[in-house]
Design an enzyme around this catalytic site. Structure first.
Site, PDB file in Angstrom:
ATOM      1  N   SER A 190       0.819  -1.218   0.000  1.00 41.05           N
ATOM      2  CA  SER A 190       0.000   0.000   0.000  1.00 41.05           C
ATOM      3  C   SER A 190       0.852   1.267   0.000  1.00 41.05           C
ATOM      4  O   SER A 190       0.367   2.344  -0.350  1.00 41.05           O
ATOM      5  CB  SER A 190      -0.927   0.026   1.213  1.00 41.05           C
ATOM      6  OG  SER A 190      -1.793  -1.070   1.234  1.00 41.05           O
TER       7      SER A 190
ATOM      8  N   GLY B 104      -4.218  -1.678  -0.928  1.00 45.07           N
ATOM      9  CA  GLY B 104      -3.369  -1.349  -2.068  1.00 45.07           C
ATOM     10  C   GLY B 104      -3.171   0.143  -2.199  1.00 45.07           C
ATOM     11  O   GLY B 104      -3.861   0.939  -1.559  1.00 45.07           O
TER      12      GLY B 104
ATOM     13  N   GLY C   8      -2.731   3.936  -4.359  1.00 45.96           N
ATOM     14  CA  GLY C   8      -3.372   4.651  -5.456  1.00 45.96           C
ATOM     15  C   GLY C   8      -4.706   5.276  -5.108  1.00 45.96           C
ATOM     16  O   GLY C   8      -5.197   5.190  -3.981  1.00 45.96           O
TER      17      GLY C   8
ATOM     18  N   CYS D 273      -9.388  -1.648   3.454  1.00 43.14           N
ATOM     19  CA  CYS D 273      -8.580  -0.499   3.023  1.00 43.14           C
ATOM     20  C   CYS D 273      -8.986  -0.055   1.614  1.00 43.14           C
ATOM     21  O   CYS D 273     -10.075   0.476   1.429  1.00 43.14           O
ATOM     22  CB  CYS D 273      -7.101  -0.846   3.126  1.00 43.14           C
ATOM     23  SG  CYS D 273      -6.032   0.609   3.224  1.00 43.14           S
ATOM     24  N   PHE D 274      -8.143  -0.281   0.604  1.00 44.27           N
ATOM     25  CA  PHE D 274      -8.504   0.081  -0.767  1.00 44.27           C
ATOM     26  C   PHE D 274      -9.787  -0.632  -1.177  1.00 44.27           C
ATOM     27  O   PHE D 274     -10.615  -0.077  -1.901  1.00 44.27           O
ATOM     28  CB  PHE D 274      -7.349  -0.296  -1.697  1.00 44.27           C
ATOM     29  CG  PHE D 274      -7.361   0.411  -3.021  1.00 44.27           C
ATOM     30  CD1 PHE D 274      -7.462   1.793  -3.108  1.00 44.27           C
ATOM     31  CD2 PHE D 274      -7.253  -0.299  -4.202  1.00 44.27           C
ATOM     32  CE1 PHE D 274      -7.455   2.451  -4.331  1.00 44.27           C
ATOM     33  CE2 PHE D 274      -7.249   0.345  -5.432  1.00 44.27           C
ATOM     34  CZ  PHE D 274      -7.350   1.722  -5.501  1.00 44.27           C
TER      35      PHE D 274
ATOM     36  N   GLN E 294     -12.808   1.343  -0.156  1.00 46.75           N
ATOM     37  CA  GLN E 294     -13.078   2.470  -1.051  1.00 46.75           C
ATOM     38  C   GLN E 294     -13.721   1.998  -2.355  1.00 46.75           C
ATOM     39  O   GLN E 294     -14.633   2.651  -2.878  1.00 46.75           O
ATOM     40  CB  GLN E 294     -11.769   3.207  -1.335  1.00 46.75           C
ATOM     41  CG  GLN E 294     -11.140   3.818  -0.092  1.00 46.75           C
ATOM     42  CD  GLN E 294      -9.660   4.108  -0.254  1.00 46.75           C
ATOM     43  OE1 GLN E 294      -9.140   4.107  -1.366  1.00 46.75           O
ATOM     44  NE2 GLN E 294      -8.972   4.338   0.845  1.00 46.75           N
TER      45      GLN E 294
ATOM     46  N   ASN F 194      -3.540   2.600   6.880  1.00 38.71           N
ATOM     47  CA  ASN F 194      -2.664   3.167   5.865  1.00 38.71           C
ATOM     48  C   ASN F 194      -3.533   3.590   4.697  1.00 38.71           C
ATOM     49  O   ASN F 194      -3.694   2.847   3.734  1.00 38.71           O
ATOM     50  CB  ASN F 194      -1.605   2.163   5.410  1.00 38.71           C
ATOM     51  CG  ASN F 194      -0.812   2.694   4.228  1.00 38.71           C
ATOM     52  OD1 ASN F 194      -0.761   3.911   4.009  1.00 38.71           O
ATOM     53  ND2 ASN F 194      -0.213   1.807   3.462  1.00 38.71           N
TER      54      ASN F 194
ATOM     55  N   GLY G 237      -4.893   7.220   2.341  1.00 38.14           N
ATOM     56  CA  GLY G 237      -4.931   8.652   2.082  1.00 38.14           C
ATOM     57  C   GLY G 237      -6.225   9.102   1.444  1.00 38.14           C
ATOM     58  O   GLY G 237      -6.415  10.287   1.198  1.00 38.14           O
ATOM     59  N   PHE G 238      -7.123   8.132   1.156  1.00 35.97           N
ATOM     60  CA  PHE G 238      -8.433   8.422   0.576  1.00 35.97           C
ATOM     61  C   PHE G 238      -9.511   7.823   1.471  1.00 35.97           C
ATOM     62  O   PHE G 238      -9.240   6.934   2.282  1.00 35.97           O
ATOM     63  CB  PHE G 238      -8.539   7.840  -0.838  1.00 35.97           C
ATOM     64  CG  PHE G 238      -7.596   8.455  -1.830  1.00 35.97           C
ATOM     65  CD1 PHE G 238      -8.012   9.497  -2.648  1.00 35.97           C
ATOM     66  CD2 PHE G 238      -6.290   7.995  -1.950  1.00 35.97           C
ATOM     67  CE1 PHE G 238      -7.141  10.072  -3.566  1.00 35.97           C
ATOM     68  CE2 PHE G 238      -5.407   8.564  -2.862  1.00 35.97           C
ATOM     69  CZ  PHE G 238      -5.835   9.606  -3.664  1.00 35.97           C
TER      70      PHE G 238
ATOM     71  N   HIS H 194      -6.838  -2.278   8.734  1.00 38.89           N
ATOM     72  CA  HIS H 194      -6.196  -3.574   8.539  1.00 38.89           C
ATOM     73  C   HIS H 194      -6.473  -4.515   9.713  1.00 38.89           C
ATOM     74  O   HIS H 194      -5.770  -4.453  10.726  1.00 38.89           O
ATOM     75  CB  HIS H 194      -4.685  -3.391   8.381  1.00 38.89           C
ATOM     76  CG  HIS H 194      -4.290  -2.715   7.120  1.00 38.89           C
ATOM     77  ND1 HIS H 194      -3.755  -3.392   6.045  1.00 38.89           N
ATOM     78  CD2 HIS H 194      -4.355  -1.418   6.742  1.00 38.89           C
ATOM     79  CE1 HIS H 194      -3.497  -2.546   5.061  1.00 38.89           C
ATOM     80  NE2 HIS H 194      -3.859  -1.337   5.463  1.00 38.89           N
TER      81      HIS H 194
ATOM     82  N   GLU I 207      -5.735  -7.589   9.870  1.00 35.59           N
ATOM     83  CA  GLU I 207      -4.626  -8.537  10.057  1.00 35.59           C
ATOM     84  C   GLU I 207      -3.537  -7.920  10.935  1.00 35.59           C
ATOM     85  O   GLU I 207      -2.906  -8.615  11.724  1.00 35.59           O
ATOM     86  CB  GLU I 207      -4.061  -8.961   8.704  1.00 35.59           C
ATOM     87  CG  GLU I 207      -3.085  -8.020   8.067  1.00 35.59           C
ATOM     88  CD  GLU I 207      -3.705  -6.741   7.541  1.00 35.59           C
ATOM     89  OE1 GLU I 207      -2.971  -5.775   7.298  1.00 35.59           O
ATOM     90  OE2 GLU I 207      -4.953  -6.702   7.372  1.00 35.59           O
TER      91      GLU I 207
END
Length: 388
Positions: A52, A234, A236, A262-263, A266, A304, A306-307, A354, A356
């Site tokens: 990530s 991940g 981006g 996480c990603f 989103q 972790n 940023g979006f 996360h 995990e």
């Protein structure tokens, strides 16, 4: 194990012109990326090997880094992914019996340019005020490049918004991890930057884990006859991952249970018809408080991102894309950011953090059990309908 650090100069340059002069750490040269800070007091090996962080220059707010070295048991992936690394006081002595090499040597081996000896607290406070921004580390001979040229290189680097980085971190071919204990069935994991601890946790719940390339089609997912689908973390911008969103809509249309982290959270939001946006400086570290609205419990969690997903925090609402009622299941208590989604009419949920959490904390590990229960309930419901 003692490390002799370079005395060569290095400089961190931010896109607003801010400069911090220090010493070269890790590989020498030039690196560019988005400068972000991570607040974990431990677990730097897991941070560095978390896919990530691809495209990001990571600053550790903990002042003393490297004393436990690096070992062959704890990596979350096949390499270090950060674009650059910023620490204040790197340890000269590795004092853990599990260590195979020093952190400095690992950075050199993976070609990661770093800087040490700067006021990381000052940089962190600046980013918290001004927001995450592009930056560059110039070390060794590169530290002597003209200051205007260094700033030009930083400002010409791509911004994180609009970047699709999944292809750079995903596997190129399917990889299978056998189920442990009583086998539930095949689980399709879309690798957008998956961590090894996630795979291990899913296999421990009875799933035969099929880690699939990020460009797999819905036909490719159906071909393994999965009982459920999982989207990983991940790097981006989720707004730049339209193909993954359309793939997920195909999964939801098929009625397969879904869990994303996480990603993946989103992308579920966007598949349901919600918008995402960039946070000022993001959440990164292992000490983020989150409220589970279903239980009323406050968890300390690893983040972790940023979006984030834009959605109403209270009550349920209709999915703009026709997937029934949705509710925000988890909320970040520092800034009221959406940290989880739960579909009420289809078998799908996700969290922004996360569960995990290698290196800890483990407050949210129950979410893997919640996913297992959802899959088993869906399988049982399908069998009952077929027998009716």
């Amino acid at each position: 194990m003692t490390t002799l650090f370079s005395s060569d100069p290095a400089v961190l340059v931010l896109e607003d012109g801010t400069r911090h002069v220090g010493r070269a750490y890790g590989a020498h040269g030039t690196t560019l990326g988005e400068v972000v800070f991570a607040t974990g007091m431990t677990g730097y090996q897991e941070t560095l090997t978390d896919p990530s962080y691809a495209g990001q220059i990571v600053l550790q707010t903990a002042p003393h880094i490297g004393n436990t070295g690096m070992n062959s048991e704890d990596p979350e992936s096949r390499r270090i992914w950060v674009s650059g690394y910023i620490v204040r006081d790197p340890s000269r002595v590795v004092s853990n019996w599990r260590a195979d090499q020093s952190l400095d040597d690992a950075l050199v081996n993976d070609g990661v340019v770093g800087i040490s000896g700067i006021d990381t607290r000052a940089v962190t406070r600046h980013i918290r005020s001004a927001g995450s921004m592009r930056g560059g580390i110039f070390s060794g001979e590169a530290a002597g490049i003209d200051e205007d040229e260094q700033l030009r290189l930083v400002r010409e680097a791509p911004e994180m918004a609009g970047q699709n980085l999944s292809a750079s971190v995903s596997v190129s071919a399917a990889e299978v991890t056998p189920a442990q204990g009583e086998r539930i069935g095949n689980l399709a994991v879309l690798d957008l930057g998956v961590k090894q601890a996630t795979i291990d946790n899913l296999a421990a719940r009875g799933f035969e884990v099929h880690v699939l390339p990020q460009d797999v089609t819905i036909e490719g997912i159906r071909a393994i006859d999965p009982v459920a689908v999982f989207y990983s973390n991940g790097p981006g911008d989720p707004a730049a991952s339209g193909d993954h969103v359309e793939l997920l809509r195909g999964v939801l249309d098929d009625g397969l249970p879904f869990f994303g982290i996480c990603f993946g959270n989103q992308l579920l939001g966007r598949a349901l018809g919600l918008d995402t946006y960039k946070l000022p400086f993001g959440h990164r570290g292992i000490n983020q408080p989150v409220l589970d609205k279903q239980t009323g419990r406050v968890e300390i969690t690893a983040h972790n991102h940023g979006f984030a997903v834009k959605a109403p925090l209270e009550g349920s609402f209709d999915s703009p894309h026709g997937y029934g009622r949705i509710e925000v299941s988890h909320v970040g208590l520092n800034d009221q950011v959406v940290e989880g989604l739960r579909a009420l009419d289809i078998p799908a949920f996700s969290v922004q953090y996360h569960p995990e959490a290698s290196a800890g904390p483990h407050d949210a590990n129950y979410l893997f059990d919640r996913f297992r229960d959802l899959v088993l309930a869906t399988i049982a419901g399908t069998a009952q309908e077929n027998n009716a």
